[in-house]
Design an enzyme around this catalytic site. Structure first.
Site, PDB file in Angstrom:
ATOM      1  N   GLU A  46      64.927  63.420  92.705  1.00 58.33           N
ATOM      2  CA  GLU A  46      63.741  64.254  92.871  1.00 58.33           C
ATOM      3  C   GLU A  46      62.879  63.738  94.037  1.00 58.33           C
ATOM      4  OE1 GLU A  46      60.179  65.628  89.748  1.00 58.33           O
ATOM      5  OE2 GLU A  46      61.413  63.857  89.343  1.00 58.33           O
ATOM      6  N   LYS A 115      60.659  72.981  90.117  1.00 56.52           N
ATOM      7  CA  LYS A 115      60.468  72.330  88.824  1.00 56.52           C
ATOM      8  C   LYS A 115      59.499  73.155  87.979  1.00 56.52           C
ATOM      9  CE  LYS A 115      59.425  67.690  86.985  1.00 56.52           C
ATOM     10  NZ  LYS A 115      59.126  66.303  87.399  1.00 56.52           N
ATOM     11  N   CYS A 170      64.030  66.611  86.409  1.00 57.80           N
ATOM     12  CA  CYS A 170      63.442  65.557  85.585  1.00 57.80           C
ATOM     13  C   CYS A 170      62.840  66.048  84.278  1.00 57.80           C
ATOM     14  CB  CYS A 170      62.417  64.772  86.402  1.00 57.80           C
ATOM     15  SG  CYS A 170      62.079  63.136  85.703  1.00 57.80           S
ATOM     16  N   GLY A 353     107.752  53.771  49.972  1.00 58.79           N
ATOM     17  CA  GLY A 353     107.633  52.538  50.739  1.00 58.79           C
ATOM     18  C   GLY A 353     107.357  52.790  52.198  1.00 58.79           C
ATOM     19  N   GLY A 455      99.698  67.414  34.930  1.00 58.55           N
ATOM     20  CA  GLY A 455      99.036  66.977  36.155  1.00 58.55           C
ATOM     21  C   GLY A 455      99.462  67.770  37.365  1.00 58.55           C
TER      22      GLY A 455
END
Length: 641
Positions: A46, A115, A170, A353, A455
């Site tokens: 700026e 700005k 900014c 496994g 289950g």
């Protein structure tokens, strides 16, 4: 700009307050350095032509005239150069002074962006000198040429497709309603910020979070250049903290309290893909903007940005541990809810496994602990077959006992041999029938045991296997709830290791470490000399490659050539180009041809940004043609021959 990559640069020149000649020379040196680095978008701080800290000198006609002359020199300096440049200076319009970003490209002044939010608190007093900028675009004459002046300017390149830049200055970013929000909704996918942000304790961290957050919110690239050495230190110090962000991530930042250039490549096509995917990103207001076209020469951008070879796995140990705990919790909570809802009296899992079934058993353990149920109500079933080795069998049995679950053993050899006889299959022929018969026999056993116990069967298959279709249809492909369905193979390994590292039981940890050292295998073919003979990655390719391909295909919609380019960088020194291309072709073929398996997968929890559920993330036809994807890779095969 091939593949949508654009190199960008944030430059902090060393300046002298109110010395426009010196500052212009410094800016031009910064431009040359950025051009040398092949940057196509360059942003300076700026008011850098005059210095931000000029104070009441901004009222001096001499300073304003010199600033205008300096801008003309900078514009001329860009002649014959490829790129879009933003530089800050004070500019008078209609008798008022504005803090502006001047946009310049190839010897042309393209526009002024004023700005909007002028800080007038604490150490700032910009409203003393400057007028608030307006969104509406007016036109001012510079050396007789009309130039657009206003916040609502979009600078649009012809190459790469869709590359569109807007600017804010900014404090605009720090306000409650940043102009960049409107810019992005109007079409900008890169925001530049010309800033003069002073340094106080802790401010840099907030600045980083602000820029990263805004780039994430707007699905954009964000390029931030801040004032540095040479600004007045009468009351403040400026650190030259430059940052380049993309969609929530800081790609590059400069060390503070220095001057210089920081560069990175923004992935414009990736940002556009994100916006296409996000239905809540709602473009609007483009009709209120003036689009300014600029030209860039087409060339391939040399990439300096890194591609993580394990995109599903956080690189830092602390982040990885936190992610693993979070994923375990998501998996376990998903299973907990399903067990509660179905009133299941037991959870049944096939334990081999291997990594996947090990992870599923660990998740079941956590879910049972959450429910306050005894682990003895969990049932792990080991089903030795023609390919089972002592190593995996012993690990499966011992881990089940150590975790406190019920262990059942059902040998499948006789039943499968009976089945071979029933269907007239020669058991000496080790083909897909030989392998899949074992997988389906195991699934039948698990389902019936679950029925017997009142289950449900917990699935063990992971996301990488689903992506490749590396599962037996209606065999290990099927369950009643798949806890691993959104966990890629590269992450499964880290989850198991995390549990081993943190469980506090030396015996369990030792088993898990051995599981981690065991080659990935379905163990469907007879072992050789007692060792695993069938290694999955020898057949379908390295999972780390396939997970990389999957991530960039689904998360960002990368084209095959772009995935190949990224993979070559990510796996340089690990795999040669021919190997990467070979398995990338195989990945596409399997991913498309095996969608029918994913179209009917069981429920399971999503744990990350990529998932394959046909009810959620991937609505893909089972008979889509892969040709246009594989055709794109054929040119690379021809070049290698």
């Amino acid at each position: 700009m091939k593949d949508g990559f654009v190199r960008v640069a944030a430059v902090t020149p060393e300046i002298r307050v109110a010395d426009c000649v010196y500052n212009t020379e410094s800016i031009c040196r910064g431009l040359d350095e950025a051009y040398e680095k092949k940057a196509k978008l360059i942003v300076f701080p700026e008011l850098c032509i005059t210095g931000y800290t000029c104070g009441d000198l901004f009222w001096q006609e001499k300073l304003l005239r010199e600033a205008g002359n300096s801008l003309a020199k900078i514009v001329k300096h860009t002649s014959g150069k490829d790129g879009l440049v933003f530089v800050g200076l004070p500019w008078e319009k209609d008798g008022k002074l504005y803090n502006v970003a001047a946009a310049v490209s190839s010897g042309k002044l393209l526009g002024f962006v004023p700005k909007h939010y002028l800080p007038n608190y604490n150490e700032f007093y910009e409203a003393r000198h400057f007028e608030q900028g307006n969104a509406r675009v007016d036109w001012v004459k510079v050396d007789g040429t009309p130039v657009p002046f206003g916040m609502n300017l979009l600078f649009c390149a012809d190459i790469p497709e869709g590359f569109c830049v807007a600017a804010e200055l900014c404090e605009d970013l720090w306000a409650a309603n940043p102009p960049s929000t409107a810019h992005a909704l109007a079409g900008a996918n890169v925001i530049v910020n010309l800033s003069a942000s002073d340094e106080v304790t802790g401010k840099s961290l907030y600045r980083e979070s602000l820029i990263a957050g805004q780039s994430a919110r707007l699905l954009c690239g964000y390029l931030y250049a801040s004032a540095g050495e040479g600004e007045s230190t009468q009351d403040l110090v400026f650190g030259g903290h430059n940052l380049i962000a993309e969609n929530g991530h800081i790609l590059k930042e400069s060390p503070r309290f220095s001057c210089g250039t920081v560069t990175a490549e923004l992935d414009i096509s990736r940002l556009r893909a994100e916006r296409r995917r996000m239905t809540t990103f709602c473009p609007c207001g483009a009709e209120q903007y003036e689009k300014i076209r600029f030209h860039l020469e087409e060339e391939e951008t040399e990439l300096t940005r890194a591609f993580d070879p394990a995109p599903f796995v956080p690189s830092g140990q602390e982040d990885r541990a936190r992610r693993c705990e979070e994923i375990f919790t998501i998996q376990a909570l998903g299973l907990k809810k399903r067990l509660q809802h179905t009133g299941s009296k037991a959870a049944v899992v096939g334990i081999s496994g291997g990594l996947d079934s090990t992870l599923a058993l660990l998740v079941m353990t956590k879910a049972y602990d959450m429910l306050g149920l005894p682990r003895s109500q969990m049932t792990a079933v080991t089903m030795p077959g023609f390919g089972t080795t002592d190593r995996t069998y012993n690990n499966a049995c011992e881990l089940t006992r150590r975790l406190g679950a019920e262990l059942l053993e059902v040998k499948i050899g006789d039943a499968v041999m009976q089945h071979f006889g029933d269907i007239g299959h020669d058991p000496s022929v080790h083909d897909v029938t030989y392998e899949n018969s074992q997988a389906r026999e195991r699934t039948q056993i698990l389902m019936d045991i679950a029925n017997k116990k009142g289950g449900m069967v917990i699935g063990t298959g992971d996301m990488s296997e689903l992506a490749l279709g590396w599962a037996t249809y209606n065999g290990d492909h099927m369950s009643m709830y798949g806890v691993n369905c959104s966990v890629p193979k590269t992450l499964v390994r880290h989850l198991v290791r995390y549990y081993a590292d943190t469980c506090g039981d030396a015996a369990i940890s030792q088993i898990l470490y051995d599981v981690l050292d065991t080659p990935v295998s379905p163990e469907l073919l007879p072992p050789k000399d007692g060792q695993i003979s069938q290694k999955t990655e020898d057949l379908v390719g390295p999972y780390e490659l396939h997970d990389f391909f999957l991530y960039y295909l689904l998360r960002f919609g990368y084209a095959p050539s772009k995935i190949y380019r990224a993979a070559k960088l990510a796996f340089a020194g690990t795999y040669d180009h021919e190997t990467i291309l070979k398995w990338l072709k195989k990945f596409y073929w399997r991913f498309f041809s095996q969608q029918f398996k994913r179209s009917c997968v069981p429920d399971g929890p999503k744990v990350g940004s990529v998932a394959l559920s046909p009810r959620g993330d991937l609505r893909m036809p089972s008979d889509a043609c892969v040709k246009i994807w594989t055709d794109e890779l054929e040119s690379y095969s021809s070049a290698m021959q």
